[in-house]
Write an enzyme that holds these catalytic residues in place. Structure first.
Site, PDB file in Angstrom:
ATOM      1  N   ASP A 170       0.851  -1.201   0.000  1.00 43.84           N
ATOM      2  CA  ASP A 170       0.000   0.000   0.000  1.00 43.84           C
ATOM      3  C   ASP A 170       0.881   1.243   0.000  1.00 43.84           C
ATOM      4  OD1 ASP A 170      -3.260   0.210   0.645  1.00 43.84           O
ATOM      5  OD2 ASP A 170      -2.148   2.083   0.951  1.00 43.84           O
TER       6      ASP A 170
ATOM      7  N   TYR B 114     -11.237   8.367 -14.654  1.00 44.14           N
ATOM      8  CA  TYR B 114     -11.456   7.038 -14.065  1.00 44.14           C
ATOM      9  C   TYR B 114     -12.045   6.080 -15.102  1.00 44.14           C
ATOM     10  CZ  TYR B 114     -12.907   3.579 -10.557  1.00 44.14           C
ATOM     11  OH  TYR B 114     -13.063   2.431  -9.813  1.00 44.14           O
TER      12      TYR B 114
HETATM   13  N1  NAD Z   1     -15.433   1.093  -4.293  1.00 40.78           N
HETATM   14  C1  NAD Z   1     -16.024   0.977  -5.462  1.00 40.78           C
HETATM   15  O1  NAD Z   1     -17.196   1.324  -5.621  1.00 40.78           O
HETATM   16  C2  NAD Z   1     -15.284   0.417  -6.638  1.00 40.78           C
HETATM   17  C3  NAD Z   1     -16.027   0.095  -7.794  1.00 40.78           C
HETATM   18  C4  NAD Z   1     -15.351  -0.416  -8.897  1.00 40.78           C
HETATM   19  C5  NAD Z   1     -13.980  -0.606  -8.863  1.00 40.78           C
HETATM   20  N2  NAD Z   1     -13.281  -0.276  -7.735  1.00 40.78           N
HETATM   21  C6  NAD Z   1     -11.836  -0.469  -7.761  1.00 40.78           C
HETATM   22  O2  NAD Z   1     -11.457  -1.344  -6.720  1.00 40.78           O
HETATM   23  C7  NAD Z   1     -10.153  -0.999  -6.259  1.00 40.78           C
HETATM   24  C8  NAD Z   1     -10.182  -0.755  -4.763  1.00 40.78           C
HETATM   25  O3  NAD Z   1     -11.136   0.247  -4.497  1.00 40.78           O
HETATM   26  P1  NAD Z   1     -11.574   0.641  -3.011  1.00 40.78           P
HETATM   27  O4  NAD Z   1     -12.947   1.199  -3.137  1.00 40.78           O
HETATM   28  O5  NAD Z   1     -11.312  -0.463  -2.059  1.00 40.78           O
HETATM   29  O6  NAD Z   1     -10.569   1.865  -2.760  1.00 40.78           O
HETATM   30  P2  NAD Z   1     -10.037   2.512  -1.368  1.00 40.78           P
HETATM   31  O7  NAD Z   1      -9.737   3.934  -1.692  1.00 40.78           O
HETATM   32  O8  NAD Z   1     -10.996   2.199  -0.278  1.00 40.78           O
HETATM   33  O9  NAD Z   1      -8.695   1.713  -1.123  1.00 40.78           O
HETATM   34  C9  NAD Z   1      -7.662   1.753  -2.076  1.00 40.78           C
HETATM   35  C10 NAD Z   1      -6.361   1.389  -1.409  1.00 40.78           C
HETATM   36  O10 NAD Z   1      -5.330   1.548  -2.403  1.00 40.78           O
HETATM   37  C11 NAD Z   1      -4.263   2.304  -1.841  1.00 40.78           C
HETATM   38  N3  NAD Z   1      -3.572   3.029  -2.904  1.00 40.78           N
HETATM   39  C12 NAD Z   1      -4.016   4.123  -3.576  1.00 40.78           C
HETATM   40  N4  NAD Z   1      -3.095   4.534  -4.450  1.00 40.78           N
HETATM   41  C13 NAD Z   1      -2.050   3.680  -4.347  1.00 40.78           C
HETATM   42  C14 NAD Z   1      -0.793   3.603  -4.985  1.00 40.78           C
HETATM   43  N5  NAD Z   1      -0.427   4.495  -5.899  1.00 40.78           N
HETATM   44  N6  NAD Z   1       0.052   2.606  -4.635  1.00 40.78           N
HETATM   45  C15 NAD Z   1      -0.308   1.699  -3.683  1.00 40.78           C
HETATM   46  N7  NAD Z   1      -1.475   1.739  -3.035  1.00 40.78           N
HETATM   47  C16 NAD Z   1      -2.348   2.715  -3.360  1.00 40.78           C
HETATM   48  C17 NAD Z   1      -4.936   3.236  -0.843  1.00 40.78           C
HETATM   49  O11 NAD Z   1      -4.008   3.725   0.136  1.00 40.78           O
HETATM   50  C18 NAD Z   1      -6.019   2.320  -0.249  1.00 40.78           C
HETATM   51  O12 NAD Z   1      -5.535   1.580   0.849  1.00 40.78           O
HETATM   52  C19 NAD Z   1      -9.726   0.232  -7.072  1.00 40.78           C
HETATM   53  O13 NAD Z   1      -8.955  -0.171  -8.166  1.00 40.78           O
HETATM   54  C20 NAD Z   1     -11.057   0.802  -7.526  1.00 40.78           C
HETATM   55  O14 NAD Z   1     -10.929   1.581  -8.676  1.00 40.78           O
HETATM   56  C21 NAD Z   1     -13.903   0.223  -6.620  1.00 40.78           C
END
Ligand code: NAD
Length: 234
Positions: free
Chosen positions: A39, A139
């Site tokens: 992370d 995005y």
């Molecule tokens: N939450 C949603 O509704 C949703 C829907 C579709 C897709 N996604 C995708 O699922 C994945 C996770 O989403 P989430 O909602 O759990 O996000 P979140 O923001 O809750 O968690 C993301 C994690 O990634 C870490 N992170 C961010 N940038 C980083 C980097 N450059 N290097 C290393 N770590 C990094 C953050 O610190 C965090 O711990 C993402 O790729 C997101 O695009 C999420």
């Protein structure tokens, strides 16, 4: 025989400090895998690295050791219209979501190649297949790229017995979407695009990732599996 058994496997999950990544790392462990968490935040139990930084990715994978499974989960969003988003904000979204997923896939595949195979699961999104319901062009663009990178790497890595797939969640309640869901009007609009009437939990996404990473999916590669309560069926 349990086709979801990951005993003896080593997995790397990026963005594992919270949200979907945290739930996925826990589920893979429950399935028997040894999990290395990466992370950008300094979180307990995580190797600290920015997935968009090539040198940091190489260091993190060296620290993680051999890899059988990679979950390319780290991702960011800058929810701004085409007129409002700056070029730097655009670049950061593409850098983390596309370049970061690629750099980690390549680092993992080098290790998987020497171990006789592996499985990579990318985090795409329903926004990779649709223009979405709110303006969020960086995005949407980045997730469309993840969908097609999944196909391209699946074909390139198939002769190495490395499978590459993705999941495409609809809106999931995590820190990423917390700013959206603080508005009742936005939540109402999201639910209008949810035929099942159920917002997936992080564990629902983790379950699909476990399936794609496991021997149960041994003949599946190059696909993106929606976990979207019917969003894309319309
Ligand atoms: N939450 C949603 O509704 C949703 C829907 C579709 C897709 N996604 C995708 O699922 C994945 C996770 O989403 P989430 O909602 O759990 O996000 P979140 O923001 O809750 O968690 C993301 C994690 O990634 C870490 N992170 C961010 N940038 C980083 C980097 N450059 N290097 C290393 N770590 C990094 C953050 O610190 C965090 O711990 C993402 O790729 C997101 O695009 C999420």
């Amino acid at each position: 025989m349990n086709l979801l058994d990951l005993k003896g496997k080593t997995a790397v999950v990026t963005g594992a400090a919270k949200g979907i990544g945290k739930a996925t790392a826990a589920l893979l462990e429950q399935a028997g895998a040894t999990v290395a968490r990466i992370d950008i935040e300094d979180a307990p139990g995580c190797i600290r690295a920015d997935v968009a930084d090539e040198a940091a990715v190489e260091r993190a994978f060296a620290q993680a050791g051999g890899v059988d499974i990679l979950v390319n989960n780290a991702g960011v969003a800058v929810r701004k219209t085409a007129f409002d988003i700056s070029a730097d904000e655009w670049d950061r979204v593409i850098d983390v979501n596309v370049r970061g997923s690629f750099l980690c896939a390549r680092a993992a595949a080098r290790s998987m190649k020497s171990r006789g195979g592996g499985a990579i699961v990318n985090l795409a999104s329903i926004m990779g297949f649709s223009g979405g319901i709110f303006p969020n062009p960086a995005y949407q663009t980045s997730k469309g790229a993840v969908v097609n990178m999944t196909r391209a790497l699946a074909l390139e890595f198939a002769p190495l017995a490395i499978r590459v797939n993705a999941v495409a969640p609809t809106f999931v309640r995590t820190p990423l979407t917390a700013p959206l869901f603080s508005s009742p009007e936005i939540l109402k609009k999201v639910m209008e695009h949810n035929p099942l009437g159920v917002l997936p939990e992080t564990d629902d996404i983790a379950a699909a990732i476990l399936f794609l990473a496991s021997p149960a999916a041994r003949c599946i590669t190059g696909v993106t599996l929606p976990v979207d309560s019917g969003y894309l069926a319309r």
